[in-house]
Enzyme design. Structure first.
Site, PDB file in Angstrom:
ATOM      1  N   CYS A 193      15.350  -2.749   0.021  1.00 21.83           N
ATOM      2  CA  CYS A 193      16.775  -2.825   0.353  1.00 21.83           C
ATOM      3  C   CYS A 193      17.377  -1.426   0.352  1.00 21.83           C
ATOM      4  O   CYS A 193      16.926  -0.546  -0.373  1.00 21.83           O
ATOM      5  CB  CYS A 193      17.571  -3.712  -0.591  1.00 21.83           C
ATOM      6  SG  CYS A 193      16.976  -5.403  -0.747  1.00 21.83           S
ATOM      7  N   ARG A 243      13.525   0.267   4.417  1.00 16.61           N
ATOM      8  CA  ARG A 243      13.549  -0.307   3.072  1.00 16.61           C
ATOM      9  C   ARG A 243      13.743  -1.812   3.078  1.00 16.61           C
ATOM     10  O   ARG A 243      13.627  -2.462   2.035  1.00 16.61           O
ATOM     11  CB  ARG A 243      14.675   0.334   2.246  1.00 16.61           C
ATOM     12  CG  ARG A 243      14.518   1.827   2.036  1.00 16.61           C
ATOM     13  CD  ARG A 243      15.702   2.397   1.305  1.00 16.61           C
ATOM     14  NE  ARG A 243      15.743   1.989  -0.089  1.00 16.61           N
ATOM     15  CZ  ARG A 243      15.352   2.757  -1.109  1.00 16.61           C
ATOM     16  NH1 ARG A 243      14.868   3.950  -0.881  1.00 16.61           N
ATOM     17  NH2 ARG A 243      15.441   2.315  -2.340  1.00 16.61           N
ATOM     18  N   TRP A 289      15.846  -6.634   2.012  1.00 19.03           N
ATOM     19  CA  TRP A 289      14.538  -7.285   1.919  1.00 19.03           C
ATOM     20  C   TRP A 289      14.713  -8.435   0.948  1.00 19.03           C
ATOM     21  O   TRP A 289      15.024  -8.240  -0.221  1.00 19.03           O
ATOM     22  CB  TRP A 289      13.483  -6.302   1.417  1.00 19.03           C
ATOM     23  CG  TRP A 289      12.105  -6.881   1.342  1.00 19.03           C
ATOM     24  CD1 TRP A 289      11.205  -6.990   2.363  1.00 19.03           C
ATOM     25  CD2 TRP A 289      11.457  -7.418   0.177  1.00 19.03           C
ATOM     26  NE1 TRP A 289      10.042  -7.566   1.913  1.00 19.03           N
ATOM     27  CE2 TRP A 289      10.172  -7.848   0.574  1.00 19.03           C
ATOM     28  CE3 TRP A 289      11.837  -7.592  -1.150  1.00 19.03           C
ATOM     29  CZ2 TRP A 289       9.258  -8.431  -0.311  1.00 19.03           C
ATOM     30  CZ3 TRP A 289      10.944  -8.185  -2.041  1.00 19.03           C
ATOM     31  CH2 TRP A 289       9.673  -8.586  -1.618  1.00 19.03           C
ATOM     32  N   ASN A 322      20.748  -3.630  -4.810  1.00 20.49           N
ATOM     33  CA  ASN A 322      19.286  -3.567  -4.754  1.00 20.49           C
ATOM     34  C   ASN A 322      18.745  -3.963  -6.119  1.00 20.49           C
ATOM     35  O   ASN A 322      19.369  -3.672  -7.141  1.00 20.49           O
ATOM     36  CB  ASN A 322      18.794  -2.149  -4.457  1.00 20.49           C
ATOM     37  CG  ASN A 322      19.161  -1.678  -3.077  1.00 20.49           C
ATOM     38  OD1 ASN A 322      19.629  -2.452  -2.245  1.00 20.49           O
ATOM     39  ND2 ASN A 322      18.954  -0.399  -2.830  1.00 20.49           N
ATOM     40  N   GLY A 323      17.566  -4.553  -6.150  1.00 23.23           N
ATOM     41  CA  GLY A 323      16.934  -4.896  -7.405  1.00 23.23           C
ATOM     42  C   GLY A 323      17.009  -6.378  -7.699  1.00 23.23           C
ATOM     43  O   GLY A 323      17.317  -7.197  -6.815  1.00 23.23           O
ATOM     44  N   GLU A 349      -8.597   0.035   1.658  1.00 24.29           N
ATOM     45  CA  GLU A 349      -7.435   0.533   2.384  1.00 24.29           C
ATOM     46  C   GLU A 349      -7.463   0.077   3.839  1.00 24.29           C
ATOM     47  O   GLU A 349      -6.426  -0.311   4.400  1.00 24.29           O
ATOM     48  CB  GLU A 349      -7.383   2.057   2.291  1.00 24.29           C
ATOM     49  CG  GLU A 349      -6.243   2.713   3.060  1.00 24.29           C
ATOM     50  CD  GLU A 349      -4.856   2.342   2.585  1.00 24.29           C
ATOM     51  OE1 GLU A 349      -3.895   2.664   3.308  1.00 24.29           O
ATOM     52  OE2 GLU A 349      -4.719   1.736   1.500  1.00 24.29           O
ATOM     53  N   LYS A 352      -4.580  -2.322   5.682  1.00 27.18           N
ATOM     54  CA  LYS A 352      -3.857  -1.964   6.905  1.00 27.18           C
ATOM     55  C   LYS A 352      -3.943  -3.091   7.932  1.00 27.18           C
ATOM     56  O   LYS A 352      -2.960  -3.405   8.616  1.00 27.18           O
ATOM     57  CB  LYS A 352      -4.426  -0.671   7.497  1.00 27.18           C
ATOM     58  CG  LYS A 352      -4.059   0.566   6.702  1.00 27.18           C
ATOM     59  CD  LYS A 352      -2.588   0.875   6.784  1.00 27.18           C
ATOM     60  CE  LYS A 352      -2.126   1.806   5.694  1.00 27.18           C
ATOM     61  NZ  LYS A 352      -1.966   1.180   4.372  1.00 27.18           N
ATOM     62  N   GLU A 355      -1.610  -5.806   6.808  1.00 26.23           N
ATOM     63  CA  GLU A 355      -0.206  -5.421   6.845  1.00 26.23           C
ATOM     64  C   GLU A 355       0.405  -5.534   8.234  1.00 26.23           C
ATOM     65  O   GLU A 355       1.530  -6.030   8.388  1.00 26.23           O
ATOM     66  CB  GLU A 355      -0.044  -3.973   6.371  1.00 26.23           C
ATOM     67  CG  GLU A 355      -0.086  -3.772   4.879  1.00 26.23           C
ATOM     68  CD  GLU A 355       0.091  -2.312   4.518  1.00 26.23           C
ATOM     69  OE1 GLU A 355       1.021  -2.005   3.756  1.00 26.23           O
ATOM     70  OE2 GLU A 355      -0.684  -1.467   4.998  1.00 26.23           O
ATOM     71  N   HIS A 392     -23.782 -11.549  -3.550  1.00 29.33           N
ATOM     72  CA  HIS A 392     -23.303 -12.252  -4.727  1.00 29.33           C
ATOM     73  C   HIS A 392     -22.157 -13.205  -4.392  1.00 29.33           C
ATOM     74  O   HIS A 392     -21.307 -13.489  -5.244  1.00 29.33           O
ATOM     75  CB  HIS A 392     -22.871 -11.243  -5.803  1.00 29.33           C
ATOM     76  CG  HIS A 392     -23.985 -10.407  -6.318  1.00 29.33           C
ATOM     77  ND1 HIS A 392     -24.983 -10.894  -7.128  1.00 29.33           N
ATOM     78  CD2 HIS A 392     -24.297  -9.107  -6.091  1.00 29.33           C
ATOM     79  CE1 HIS A 392     -25.844  -9.943  -7.412  1.00 29.33           C
ATOM     80  NE2 HIS A 392     -25.455  -8.835  -6.784  1.00 29.33           N
ATOM     81  N   LYS A 422       9.157  -0.670   3.031  1.00 25.83           N
ATOM     82  CA  LYS A 422       8.395   0.517   2.654  1.00 25.83           C
ATOM     83  C   LYS A 422       8.578   0.919   1.197  1.00 25.83           C
ATOM     84  O   LYS A 422       7.619   1.194   0.491  1.00 25.83           O
ATOM     85  CB  LYS A 422       8.759   1.694   3.563  1.00 25.83           C
ATOM     86  CG  LYS A 422       7.860   2.894   3.338  1.00 25.83           C
ATOM     87  CD  LYS A 422       7.886   3.836   4.511  1.00 25.83           C
ATOM     88  CE  LYS A 422       6.791   4.864   4.410  1.00 25.83           C
ATOM     89  NZ  LYS A 422       5.448   4.281   4.536  1.00 25.83           N
TER      90      LYS A 422
END
Length: 605
Positions: free
Chosen positions: A2, A27, A74, A99-100, A478, A482, A485, A501, A600
């Site tokens: 946010c 954000r 967000w 925010n939060g 990583e 990606k 995402e 395994h 982000k």
């Protein structure tokens, strides 16, 4: 997550608020809104579209005002819906953006409901608005201070009362908020970049601070209600990197900026000395007996790669922790530990909380690695290293990751130099290899056409495996992250030796397998793992160094990255994985720079 922007001035602030929201949209982009002070009652515009759509609505309704607050969201509490979008009003008097997360919002809601307040949204933010209103007696500052004392959780807020023209109040605890001052105006924002071009004079608020803003002036109060003077910082904010240029998306642009970002991160370094790290000296490293790496997501993967560097180069034991888990179990702490939090934004809530927990446990030798100079993380640690990634707009981190790896390699090698495990000849070799890395990266990125061909196949599937060994296992992690995402393809990463395994049961011709294959001591074992996949009809897409003996065949595609680059080879191998995720996303026509459900800067736990 946010973004907040607020301004109090003697001119119409709405255009500035909209521009600030555009800069903070990374954000959060589930919804957005603007509210302004107006005689009679405040006015607002909100929507669940992007900021550009909000700007058109504001233009249509001629929304103007010299005092306003704005937000890009967000969603946490409540679905992305117009009624849940900020700013939130209480009885057309108090306007709030937040925010939060207020963790005790349910108990506070019960108290307020008993007082007669009716709730129109599903958000915890409405609790803040009504609580401030319940305490309001004509003094907004007093009401906000009393309200914040009842919060449990993390928050950054900006508020105004329609009874007090020309006054805005902000508060923060655990979530970023910066104040800006101009000659005849004052500002609040989640990130100083939102205010670039409007002021270069900033005050970074501390946890528990409440700030009272009027045009051209502000007064700050700490959590104990005492007036405090926080230092002014003159910062020339740059919007370099905000233009796409010839690229289709910011992520693509940022992938191709990595050679330059690496070169900027290295700067003029010509020796492995503690002075590379701001605030560090020889004593910072001489007493180190262990390294603790803290990070989330991509930054955690950087730590996993670096673990092997610290152990190999500096001969130090290393603990790599997912920051969101670190402080929720009993710990056995070594007082000789160097604590290294890693974060792109420097405002990641879980990483900041983990850092503070480590400090509370007496681990005060701390060194931050981040991409934002004045972030909370960089201000909280004893020493720091600022990477040269520059502005990163795409939500899926690329150049921030590779520059984090550069910083971590420099730290490992410097520790080795101080500890005597890196002789001068090896120091020179490491520095030369680092200087050669940008050119090697450009050569790998030049193979984008082959990656596009791979993406045309892989993008048709809904699942994928990523395999690696040693330091290339976290690179596989990583790569899988990606793909998840931005292409929305379910991808899992495994240490290649673990296939037999359990995961091998999932290998079919419909499960593409992407492999990182450096020409190192584990190559032969990795080849055996790849044969296990081929024997079951699996399709292999292998990123390999030259000299591995791997060549294209039925069920096997190979992309060569060039000569083996030693300990730094993970950096070269992640570049094709970034491009692969990007071009799979292009093929699937997803929203690449703003993927669904993500933002982000992760400022909530």
């Amino acid at each position: 997550m946010c973004g907040i922007v607020g301004a109090v001035s003697q001119r119409n602030v709405v255009p500035m608020l909209i521009e600030g929201l555009r800069r903070l949209e990374y954000r959060g982009y589930d919804s957005c809104g603007v509210a302004v002070h107006r005689a009679g009652m405040p006015r607002r515009a909100r929507c669940t579209a992007r900021v550009n759509s909000l700007a058109r609505t504001i233009s249509d309704i001629h929304l103007e005002g010299s005092l306003g607050i704005a937000h890009t969201r967000w969603a946490t509490h409540g679905a992305p819906a117009t009624e849940n979008a900020h700013p939130i009003f209480s009885r057309d008097l108090i306007a709030i953006v937040h925010n939060g997360i207020i963790e005790n919002h349910e108990s506070l809601k019960a108290i307020l409901t008993a007082q007669g307040y009716e709730f129109q949204t599903e958000t915890d933010t409405e609790v803040i608005a009504h609580l401030v209103h319940s305490f309001y007696d004509g003094d907004l500052l007093s009401a906000v201070i009393r309200a914040t004392r009842m919060f449990r959780g993390a928050y950054a807020i900006a508020a105004f009362s329609n009874d007090e023209p020309g006054r805005m109040v902000g508060a923060r605890d655990g979530s970023s908020l910066v104040a800006g001052i101009g000659e005849t105006e004052a500002f609040l924002a989640s990130d100083a970049i939102a205010l670039a071009g409007y002021t270069n004079r900033f005050i970074f608020l501390e946890d528990g601070d409440v700030v009272d803003l009027t045009p051209g002036n502000l007064i700050t109060w700490d959590r104990n209600g005492r007036s405090v003077k926080r230092p002014d910082r003159m910062i020339a904010q740059s919007l370099e990197g905000a233009s796409l240029g010839s690229f289709s998306h910011y992520m693509q642009k940022e992938i191709f900026e990595q050679p330059l970002a690496i070169a900027r991160t290295l700067g003029e370094i010509d020796a492995l000395t503690p002075s590379i790290f701001n605030g560090a000296d020889r004593s910072t490293f001489e007493s180190v007996g262990k390294v603790l790496l803290l990070g989330c997501g991509t930054s955690h993967h950087a730590g996993l790669v670096a673990q092997q560097w610290f152990e190999t180069i500096a001969r130090l034991p290393v603990q790599v922790e997912i920051a969101s888990e670190f402080r929720y179990r009993d710990q056995c702490h070594d007082p000789r530990t160097l604590v290294v939090p890693v974060s792109q934004s420097g405002e990641t809530a879980d990483t900041l909380a983990a850092l503070k927990y480590a400090q509370m446990m007496g681990l005060d030798n701390t060194l931050a690695i981040g991409n934002v100079a004045n972030s909370a993380m960089m201000r909280t640690t004893r020493s720091a290293f600022l990477t040269g990634a520059g502005m990163e707009i795409g939500v899926a981190s690329t150049k921030a990751f590779t520059t984090q790896l550069i910083a971590l390699f420099l730290l490992a090698a410097t520790l080795g130099r101080v500890r005597g495990t890196v002789p001068s000849q090896q120091e020179s070799a490491y520095l030369q290899q680092l200087q050669d890395l940008p050119i090697a990266c450009r050569a790998v990125l030049a193979q984008e056409p082959q990656i596009i061909a791979w993406a045309s196949e892989i993008s048709q599937h809904e699942n994928a495996f990523y395999l690696g060994r040693g330091a290339h296992y976290p690179i596989a992690m990583e790569g899988a992250l990606k793909l998840k995402e931005i292409a929305y393809i379910h991808a899992e990463a495994y240490a290649a030796g673990e296939l037999k395994h359990g995961p091998l049961a999932l290998v079919t011709p419909e499960m593409p397998t992407i492999v990182s294959a450096p020409n190192d001591a584990l190559l032969d074992k990795l080849k055996s793992n790849m044969q296990e996949v081929r024997a079951r009809g699996g399709q292999l897409f292998v990123i390999a160094d030259s000299g591995t003996g791997l060549s294209c065949a039925n069920g096997l595609r190979v992309l060569e990255t060039g000569a083996y680059f030693g300990l730094l080879s993970p950096i070269l191998h992640v570049l094709p994985m970034q491009l692969l995720a990007y071009h799979c996303a292009c093929a699937r026509q997803t929203d690449i720079d703003k993927p669904r459900n993500l933002a982000k800067s992760v400022t909530v736990e």
